[in-house]
Design a protein around this motif. Structure first.
Motif, mmCIF file in Angstrom:
data_model
loop_
_atom_site.group_PDB
_atom_site.id
_atom_site.type_symbol
_atom_site.label_atom_id
_atom_site.label_comp_id
_atom_site.label_asym_id
_atom_site.label_seq_id
_atom_site.Cartn_x
_atom_site.Cartn_y
_atom_site.Cartn_z
ATOM 1 N N GLY A 139 13.453 -3.061 10.072
ATOM 2 C CA GLY A 139 14.644 -2.530 10.719
ATOM 3 C C GLY A 139 15.337 -1.453 9.909
ATOM 4 N N LEU A 140 14.583 -0.712 9.093
ATOM 5 C CA LEU A 140 15.152 0.326 8.234
ATOM 6 C C LEU A 140 14.926 1.712 8.831
ATOM 7 N N TYR B 172 1.723 3.249 5.972
ATOM 8 C CA TYR B 172 2.133 1.882 5.634
ATOM 9 C C TYR B 172 3.639 1.815 5.423
ATOM 10 N N LEU B 173 4.188 2.794 4.700
ATOM 11 C CA LEU B 173 5.626 2.797 4.432
ATOM 12 C C LEU B 173 6.429 2.928 5.722
ATOM 13 N N ASN B 174 5.950 3.761 6.648
ATOM 14 C CA ASN B 174 6.634 3.901 7.940
ATOM 15 C C ASN B 174 6.616 2.584 8.703
ATOM 16 N N ASP B 175 5.425 1.964 8.782
ATOM 17 C CA ASP B 175 5.302 0.703 9.517
ATOM 18 C C ASP B 175 6.146 -0.392 8.859
ATOM 19 N N LEU B 176 6.115 -0.435 7.531
ATOM 20 C CA LEU B 176 6.863 -1.460 6.809
ATOM 21 C C LEU B 176 8.360 -1.307 7.030
ATOM 22 N N SER B 177 8.863 -0.101 6.869
ATOM 23 C CA SER B 177 10.298 0.125 7.014
ATOM 24 C C SER B 177 10.759 -0.155 8.438
ATOM 25 N N LEU C 17 0.856 -1.185 0.000
ATOM 26 C CA LEU C 17 0.000 0.000 0.000
ATOM 27 C C LEU C 17 0.897 1.240 0.000
ATOM 28 N N PRO C 18 0.794 2.096 -1.004
ATOM 29 C CA PRO C 18 1.685 3.255 -1.094
ATOM 30 C C PRO C 18 1.213 4.444 -0.253
ATOM 31 N N THR C 19 0.967 4.215 1.042
ATOM 32 C CA THR C 19 0.587 5.294 1.949
ATOM 33 C C THR C 19 1.740 5.553 2.906
ATOM 34 N N GLU C 20 1.828 6.781 3.420
ATOM 35 C CA GLU C 20 2.943 7.130 4.295
ATOM 36 C C GLU C 20 2.936 6.279 5.567
#
Length: 246
Positions: free
Chosen positions: A178-179, A169-174, A164-167
């Motif tokens: 461990g990014l 989602y990207l925060n949670d994914l990264s 999902l290209p949402t901010e």
């Protein structure tokens, strides 16, 4: 007694019909189980250095963002320097072109990951976004994860979920990988992400690929869904031939 014999005959008739229907529906599986995968090689029309076998369930490569819009002429690349190769022939090189939104890519990639654990096999995955904005964002995220040495982990995660290209989602994914979230989002927009996607599109175009999943095993091209048994059979066949000449 006559009624019982008639009923038995009807039951047997139904069972025979059912077996015939199931056999027809699963004829490919039964044939492969008895005789092994059918490997009928034909010439690859886009490049006579390669051959191909038929797959199924191919998702056609259509750029949904630019339908009806004039695009620049596709750039041709040198396949010999861009596609992973082993001139010695000791390692069978596998290149998989996929899109995270491609219906059949997940099963093919999972099979290839299992296969690539064997000695003498090397797998390279190319993110080829053909389903529009969400697909391109997923490819950019894969690139960004790679810059933080987490591309395999990202790929494994995506094979089990939807991108999902949402901010948020990207925060949670990264964070879950461990990014550094800020660096991750920044790298998705970096020129290097543009360059990687453009290079993959150019390679796919030069090879004449029509969509995803597309797998190149040594000198054999397979477009569409393909069983693990057939993948392994092609690998075995490629061990006995020289890689495409350059």
């Amino acid at each position: 007694m006559a009624w019982g014999a008639a009923m038995t005959s009807k039951i047997l008739f139904v069972l025979v019909c059912l077996a015939a229907v199931l056999g027809f529906q699963n004829r490919d599986f039964i044939r492969q189980s008895l005789f092994g995968p059918d490997l009928t090689f034909v010439a690859w029309p886009a490049d006579d250095r390669f051959r191909m076998i038929e797959g199924a369930g191919l998702s056609a490569a259509v750029d949904l963002l630019t339908v009806g819009v004039d695009r620049p002429e596709p750039v041709a690349v040198d396949v010999c320097t861009t596609l992973p190769r082993d001139p010695s022939g000791e390692t069978v090189q596998i290149s998989a072109f996929h899109d995270y939104y491609c219906p059949n890519c997940r099963e093919v990639l999972l099979a290839l990951e299992d296969i690539a654990e064997a000695d003498g096999v090397a797998l390279t995955v190319f993110d080829w976004p053909i389903f529009g904005l969400a697909s391109e964002q997923a490819a950019r995220a894969a690139h960004a994860a790679g810059l933080q040495d987490a591309r395999p982990a990202f790929q494994s995660r995506m094979l089990g979920t939807t991108f999902l290209p949402t901010e948020r989602y990207l925060n949670d994914l990264s964070q879950s990988l461990g990014l550094d979230p800020a660096q991750f989002r920044s790298d998705m927009r970096a020129p290097s992400a543009d360059a990687e996607i453009a290079a993959t599109r150019a390679l796919a175009n030069t090879l004449g690929l029509r969509g995803t999943p597309s797998v190149i095993i040594g000198g054999t091209v397979i477009e569409g869904a393909v069983t693990e048994a057939k993948l392994r059979a092609v690998i075995a066949a490629e061990r006995n031939v020289s890689p495409p000449g350059c």
